[in-house]
Design a protein around this motif. Structure first.
Motif, mmCIF file in Angstrom:
data_model
loop_
_atom_site.group_PDB
_atom_site.id
_atom_site.type_symbol
_atom_site.label_atom_id
_atom_site.label_comp_id
_atom_site.label_asym_id
_atom_site.label_seq_id
_atom_site.Cartn_x
_atom_site.Cartn_y
_atom_site.Cartn_z
ATOM 1 N N SER A 10 0.824 -1.221 0.000
ATOM 2 C CA SER A 10 0.000 0.000 0.000
ATOM 3 C C SER A 10 0.855 1.266 0.000
ATOM 4 O O SER A 10 0.379 2.335 -0.379
ATOM 5 N N ARG A 33 -3.391 -4.524 4.013
ATOM 6 C CA ARG A 33 -4.774 -4.276 4.451
ATOM 7 C C ARG A 33 -5.455 -3.295 3.508
ATOM 8 O O ARG A 33 -6.615 -3.446 3.180
ATOM 9 N N ASN A 87 7.800 -8.235 2.522
ATOM 10 C CA ASN A 87 8.207 -6.859 2.805
ATOM 11 C C ASN A 87 7.388 -6.227 3.937
ATOM 12 O O ASN A 87 7.902 -5.386 4.671
ATOM 13 N N TYR A 154 11.469 -5.372 17.400
ATOM 14 C CA TYR A 154 11.865 -5.203 15.984
ATOM 15 C C TYR A 154 13.206 -5.881 15.701
ATOM 16 O O TYR A 154 13.337 -6.642 14.740
ATOM 17 N N THR A 189 10.138 6.673 4.407
ATOM 18 C CA THR A 189 8.794 6.079 4.356
ATOM 19 C C THR A 189 8.038 6.429 5.637
ATOM 20 O O THR A 189 8.606 6.996 6.569
ATOM 21 N N GLN A 192 9.653 5.522 8.990
ATOM 22 C CA GLN A 192 10.608 6.478 9.565
ATOM 23 C C GLN A 192 9.869 7.607 10.275
ATOM 24 O O GLN A 192 10.347 8.134 11.284
HETATM 25 N N1 LIG Z 1 11.894 2.523 6.438
HETATM 26 C C1 LIG Z 1 13.079 2.156 6.825
HETATM 27 O O1 LIG Z 1 13.957 2.996 7.077
HETATM 28 C C2 LIG Z 1 13.419 0.688 6.954
HETATM 29 C C3 LIG Z 1 14.723 0.348 7.353
HETATM 30 C C4 LIG Z 1 15.067 -0.998 7.452
HETATM 31 C C5 LIG Z 1 14.125 -1.974 7.143
HETATM 32 N N2 LIG Z 1 12.856 -1.612 6.760
HETATM 33 C C6 LIG Z 1 11.908 -2.689 6.429
HETATM 34 O O2 LIG Z 1 11.401 -2.480 5.108
HETATM 35 C C7 LIG Z 1 10.075 -3.009 4.987
HETATM 36 C C8 LIG Z 1 9.138 -1.941 4.425
HETATM 37 O O3 LIG Z 1 9.129 -0.843 5.320
HETATM 38 P P1 LIG Z 1 8.519 0.580 4.937
HETATM 39 O O4 LIG Z 1 9.439 1.585 5.503
HETATM 40 O O5 LIG Z 1 8.136 0.610 3.504
HETATM 41 O O6 LIG Z 1 7.195 0.549 5.870
HETATM 42 P P2 LIG Z 1 5.826 1.362 5.777
HETATM 43 O O7 LIG Z 1 5.965 2.545 4.907
HETATM 44 O O8 LIG Z 1 5.370 1.536 7.170
HETATM 45 O O9 LIG Z 1 4.863 0.308 5.026
HETATM 46 C C9 LIG Z 1 4.570 -0.908 5.652
HETATM 47 C C10 LIG Z 1 3.742 -1.788 4.736
HETATM 48 O O10 LIG Z 1 3.442 -2.994 5.471
HETATM 49 C C11 LIG Z 1 2.051 -3.216 5.442
HETATM 50 N N3 LIG Z 1 1.569 -3.775 6.698
HETATM 51 C C12 LIG Z 1 1.802 -3.312 7.952
HETATM 52 N N4 LIG Z 1 1.057 -4.008 8.841
HETATM 53 C C13 LIG Z 1 0.352 -4.919 8.112
HETATM 54 C C14 LIG Z 1 -0.614 -5.903 8.455
HETATM 55 N N5 LIG Z 1 -1.023 -6.082 9.711
HETATM 56 N N6 LIG Z 1 -1.155 -6.662 7.460
HETATM 57 C C15 LIG Z 1 -0.771 -6.464 6.180
HETATM 58 N N7 LIG Z 1 0.138 -5.557 5.799
HETATM 59 C C16 LIG Z 1 0.677 -4.787 6.763
HETATM 60 C C17 LIG Z 1 1.421 -1.840 5.226
HETATM 61 O O11 LIG Z 1 0.162 -1.993 4.570
HETATM 62 P P3 LIG Z 1 -1.283 -1.700 5.248
HETATM 63 O O12 LIG Z 1 -1.092 -0.688 6.317
HETATM 64 O O13 LIG Z 1 -2.117 -1.239 4.097
HETATM 65 O O14 LIG Z 1 -1.718 -3.030 5.748
HETATM 66 C C18 LIG Z 1 2.428 -1.144 4.326
HETATM 67 O O15 LIG Z 1 2.145 -1.395 2.974
HETATM 68 C C19 LIG Z 1 9.693 -3.489 6.399
HETATM 69 O O16 LIG Z 1 9.886 -4.867 6.497
HETATM 70 C C20 LIG Z 1 10.670 -2.751 7.302
HETATM 71 O O17 LIG Z 1 10.891 -3.424 8.512
HETATM 72 C C21 LIG Z 1 12.484 -0.313 6.664
#
Ligand SMILES: NC(=O)c1ccc[n+]([C@@H]2O[C@H](COP(=O)([O-])OP(=O)(O)OC[C@H]3O[C@@H](n4cnc5c(N)ncnc54)[C@H](OP(=O)(O)O)[C@@H]3O)[C@@H](O)[C@H]2O)c1
Length: 252
Positions: A10, A33, A87, A154, A189, A192
């Motif tokens: 999403s 979701r 992811n 985490y 994102t 953050q």
């Molecule tokens: N951002 C960073 O700096 C960073 C750094 C290291 C690793 N990561 C990792 O990279 C990946 C992506 O992170 P991001 O920064 O893109 O996160 P984000 O912007 O918060 O997006 C998270 C995604 O996960 C989905 N999600 C969360 N809870 C869910 C649930 N209960 N059921 C289904 N889907 C769910 C959300 O969709 P819905 O809310 O629509 O369900 C959304 O599409 C994650 O695994 C994170 O741990 C991120």
């Protein structure tokens, strides 16, 4: 036909990965979701199929139903390759141990560990039965490799994913699967935003993360998704079970 199953589409990194699969003419099965309507539009333009499965991965019942739908969409007579990108992830609860809210802990491990493990378990069984090759990519974090004050769930969930990935690679040696974890570094994102919204009591290093944003040190999810795509485009170069880090893959 090639299919990509991507969770967490999403927004953020998952959205960018999903778009880049569509641009490579790979049929997309997205899971989150909330549905991301821009993916349907792009898929129509590229004439690839797009199926969104709305599923709350933190809910065991929804996960079970979702797994059935995902497998039915991805593995059929015309399928010759499947990419699975785990992811979807959550950062909360951000708090020292002793202050953790129990329901939030359960949801955390369900989304960050149980859902990817069960998704891989189900897809791998199907792929091996039908002799379909797969690339399995688990999105991890540098936090898996060090303790971070306030991020106990985490860090430990991502460490579990890393070990799961290496164990899976060991078990699948000799089979035609590509298996890796990918650490995307700090990205601009919503996750953050959640981190920066923490108080110092909840998360000791919050100022460091605010400073990184101010100094423009966060990569865009689009850039990070492109780095991942370049990596998985060369499957013969990949060492199964390894954690690939964005920092090691970019030439800066
Ligand atoms: N951002 C960073 O700096 C960073 C750094 C290291 C690793 N990561 C990792 O990279 C990946 C992506 O992170 P991001 O920064 O893109 O996160 P984000 O912007 O918060 O997006 C998270 C995604 O996960 C989905 N999600 C969360 N809870 C869910 C649930 N209960 N059921 C289904 N889907 C769910 C959300 O969709 P819905 O809310 O629509 O369900 C959304 O599409 C994650 O695994 C994170 O741990 C991120």
């Amino acid at each position: 036909m090639q299919y990509a199953i991507v969770t967490g589409t999403s927004r953020g990194l998952g959205e960018s990965i999903a778009k880049q699969f569509i641009e490579k003419n790979v049929h997309l099965i997205s899971v989150s979701r909330n549905e991301n309507k821009s993916l349907q539009k792009l898929a129509d333009e590229r004439k690839v199929s797009y199926t969104h499965i709305s599923c709350d991965l933190s809910d065991p019942g929804q996960l079970e139903e979702g797994l059935e739908k995902i497998v039915n969409e991805a593995f059929h007579e015309d399928t010759h390759y499947v990419y699975l990108v785990n992811n979807a992830g959550v950062i909360e609860p951000i708090n020292p141990v002793g202050e953790l809210e129990p329901a939030s802990v359960q949801k955390h491990f369900q989304v960050n560990v149980t859902a990817p493990v069960l998704l891989i378990n189900r897809c791998l069984a199907e792929a091996n039965k039908k002799e379909i090759g797969t690339s399995i990519i688990n999105i991890t974090s540098g936090a898996a490799e060090r303790p971070v004050h306030g991020w106990s769930t985490y860090s430990s969930a991502k460490a579990a994913i890393n070990r799961f990935t290496s164990t899976l690679a060991l078990e699948q040696e000799g089979n035609k699967h590509v298996i890796l974890a990918f650490s995307p570094g700090v990205m601009d994102t919503d996750m953050q935003g959640e981190i920066r919204a923490s108080s110092k009591e909840e998360f000791k290093d919050v100022d460091k993360f605010k400073q990184m944003k101010e100094e423009g040190q966060l990569r865009s999810p689009h850039e990070v998704a492109s780095i991942l795509m370049d990596l998985i485009n060369e499957p013969k170069e990949i060492e199964n079970g390894k954690v690939y880090k964005v920092y090691d893959l970019v030439n800066e």
